[in-house]
Design a protein around this motif. Structure first.
Motif, PDB file in Angstrom:
ATOM      1  N   GLY A 269     -28.765  92.962 -68.984  1.00  0.00           N
ATOM      2  CA  GLY A 269     -28.706  92.362 -67.662  1.00  0.00           C
ATOM      3  C   GLY A 269     -29.779  92.923 -66.747  1.00  0.00           C
ATOM      4  N   VAL A 270     -29.638  92.605 -65.459  1.00  0.00           N
ATOM      5  CA  VAL A 270     -30.533  93.130 -64.434  1.00  0.00           C
ATOM      6  C   VAL A 270     -29.776  94.198 -63.650  1.00  0.00           C
ATOM      7  N   ASN A 271     -30.312  95.395 -63.629  1.00  0.00           N
ATOM      8  CA  ASN A 271     -29.669  96.507 -62.934  1.00  0.00           C
ATOM      9  C   ASN A 271     -30.434  96.811 -61.653  1.00  0.00           C
ATOM     10  N   VAL A 272     -29.706  97.008 -60.573  1.00  0.00           N
ATOM     11  CA  VAL A 272     -30.301  97.263 -59.266  1.00  0.00           C
ATOM     12  C   VAL A 272     -30.089  98.729 -58.907  1.00  0.00           C
ATOM     13  N   TYR A 273     -31.197  99.417 -58.607  1.00  0.00           N
ATOM     14  CA  TYR A 273     -31.136 100.827 -58.249  1.00  0.00           C
ATOM     15  C   TYR A 273     -31.702 101.017 -56.845  1.00  0.00           C
ATOM     16  N   SER A 274     -30.978 101.729 -56.017  1.00  0.00           N
ATOM     17  CA  SER A 274     -31.485 102.104 -54.709  1.00  0.00           C
ATOM     18  C   SER A 274     -32.346 103.356 -54.870  1.00  0.00           C
ATOM     19  N   ILE A 275     -33.504 103.359 -54.182  1.00  0.00           N
ATOM     20  CA  ILE A 275     -34.329 104.569 -54.177  1.00  0.00           C
ATOM     21  C   ILE A 275     -34.459 105.103 -52.753  1.00  0.00           C
ATOM     22  N   ASN A 276     -33.631 104.562 -51.859  1.00  0.00           N
ATOM     23  CA  ASN A 276     -33.547 105.077 -50.497  1.00  0.00           C
ATOM     24  C   ASN A 276     -32.484 106.170 -50.481  1.00  0.00           C
ATOM     25  N   THR A 277     -32.755 107.206 -51.268  1.00  0.00           N
ATOM     26  CA  THR A 277     -31.775 108.270 -51.496  1.00  0.00           C
ATOM     27  C   THR A 277     -32.462 109.613 -51.338  1.00  0.00           C
ATOM     28  N   VAL A 283     -30.286 105.354 -57.809  1.00  0.00           N
ATOM     29  CA  VAL A 283     -28.819 105.293 -57.896  1.00  0.00           C
ATOM     30  C   VAL A 283     -28.430 103.836 -58.079  1.00  0.00           C
ATOM     31  N   GLU A 284     -27.685 103.543 -59.127  1.00  0.00           N
ATOM     32  CA  GLU A 284     -27.308 102.154 -59.402  1.00  0.00           C
ATOM     33  C   GLU A 284     -26.362 101.636 -58.320  1.00  0.00           C
TER      34      GLU A 284
END
Length: 425
Positions: A269-277, A283-284
């Motif tokens: 699938g398509v996994n979305v990760y935030s990099i505003n961390t 972080v998924e």
């Protein structure tokens, strides 16, 4: 790619011969033609000393694309990177060739190019692309890439010759399936084998949808092996350093940076990760599941576009383009699927969507993503990936790369075609 643990491999030729003497017996003599590949390894230090190759080196197997300023960087799978001066898209000029055995990935920030050489990540000063220099190196960064029995060496070529093997095969019904690969025992020895304007030190270029590395600010995000995402600190562009390696539970393939997130295509699938961390660690925050398949992904402000294709190492039987409602990218849902023949890379500019699909690039009017309208098909053999920007479409296929002017979408014009040379080197 699979780890090489042997020195010689045998590839069975299609025309196998079974030799029978007299009447059929329980034991027969079999003659089989093979192609024998003997790997040649070279010291990495020797390879890096000759990184500036012949600018006229023929393109053999084009792979990933990257655009930065007036230059196009074309990966020649497992051989290196061709640097193309594209100041005049109607007449692209091969300007340099970076000799990087095992190369598959490219990213550029300012005057620094990041690329893999087998299992190492290199930082390369390309201020003058005709005379580059390696400024930083992270050894064994890509653990799944091809490597030699000695980490100081890199696989640079094969000595190829045909041979015939005869052996007794017990039982009259046994045969060898053409195409089977045989490996011999490992060996213990390893044989040796003008002026440019400076670019911005912080600007990045544009990658194709099949990219496995992405640059965001002072960080490079990479898929070093299928089950992790690495964050590399490039605040000192010439000397990258590993910040963290984040394990994930997916078979990852591609990375597409989008706002403060990464859209990572995986087999599932398509996994979305935030990099505003903190420390910009991924972080998924969301996922869109589909059947097992290869799936590059791109997105705009409201929609994501994913291609699924069968007949690859990824498995699966789907050949389609999925359009996702991504008003909230962390909770994307399927808007509509469109049947395809064998899609791979894709790109979007404004209301135009370009999809590589087998022997063509399909151009859609995506004004209404729930009702894509096919405008035309551009013939490109085994179209692999595209970059669409400022009315210029660059397509890479099995027979080279093409440039099109789509400023008038009703009359897309072919500007140039830089062909490949299929000679075995």
């Amino acid at each position: 790619m699979r780890k090489m643990t042997s020195r010689v491999l045998l590839s069975v030729a299609a025309g196998s011969v079974l030799s029978l003497s007299g009447c059929l017996r329980d034991t027969v003599t079999e003659s089989q033609k093979y192609t024998l590949y003997t790997p040649v390894y070279t010291l990495k230090s020797t390879v890096l000393a000759s990184i500036n190759g012949d600018p006229g080196t023929a393109i053999v197997q084009p792979g990933q694309l990257y655009i930065k300023g007036a230059f196009i960087y074309v990966n020649d799978v497992s051989k290196g990177i061709h640097v193309i001066d594209n100041s005049n898209p109607s007449h692209p000029v091969q300007t340099a060739f970076l000799n990087l055995p095992g190369n598959t990935s490219i990213a550029v920030r300012g005057n620094t190019l990041y690329a893999d050489m087998a299992n190492d990540l290199l930082a390369i000063d390309i201020t003058n692309p005709r005379q580059v220099s390696v400024t930083g190196r992270m050894s064994n960064f890509f653990p799944w890439h091809i490597y030699s029995p000695d980490t100081n060496y890199v696989l640079t070529s094969y000595i190829i010759r045909d041979t015939v093997v005869k052996r007794l095969v017990p039982g009259s019904g046994l045969y060898i399936v053409p195409g089977t690969i045989y490996y011999t025992l490992s060996a213990t020895d390893v044989p040796a084998a003008s002026n440019y304007a400076a670019q911005s030190n912080t600007s990045t270029g544009v990658a194709g949808s099949e990219a496995s590395m992405a640059l965001v600010g002072n960080y490079l995000y990479s898929i070093p092996e299928p089950h992790s995402i690495d964050v590399v600190d490039i605040s000192d562009a010439s000397h990258p350093s590993l910040l963290t390696r984040t394990p994930v539970g997916y078979d990852l393939e591609t990375i597409f940076p989008f706002q403060d997130k990464l859209l990572v295509g995986s087999k599932q699938g398509v996994n979305v990760y935030s990099i505003n961390t903190a420390n910009h660690l991924p972080v998924e925050v969301g996922t869109f599941k589909h059947g097992t398949s290869c799936d590059p992904v791109i997105a705009d402000q409201s929609y994501a576009y994913v291609t699924l294709r069968s007949g690859t190492y990824c498995g699966g039987s789907s050949n389609e383009l999925d359009v996702l409602d991504a008003q909230d990218i962390t909770q994307s849902s399927l808007l509509r699927s469109y049947p395809m023949d064998g899609p791979s890379g894709l790109g979007k500019d404004g209301s135009l969507l370009f999809v590589c699909d087998g022997s063509v690039v399909k151009v859609f009017d995506a004004t209404d993503p729930s009702n894509l309208k096919l405008k035309t098909k551009l013939p490109v053999n085994n179209a692999y990936d595209v970059i669409a920007s400022n009315h210029l479409l660059i397509v890479v296929g099995s027979d080279g790369f093409y440039e099109y002017d789509y400023s008038d979408p009703t009359h897309i014009k072919l500007l140039s075609h830089l062909a490949v040379n299929r000679k075995v080197s």
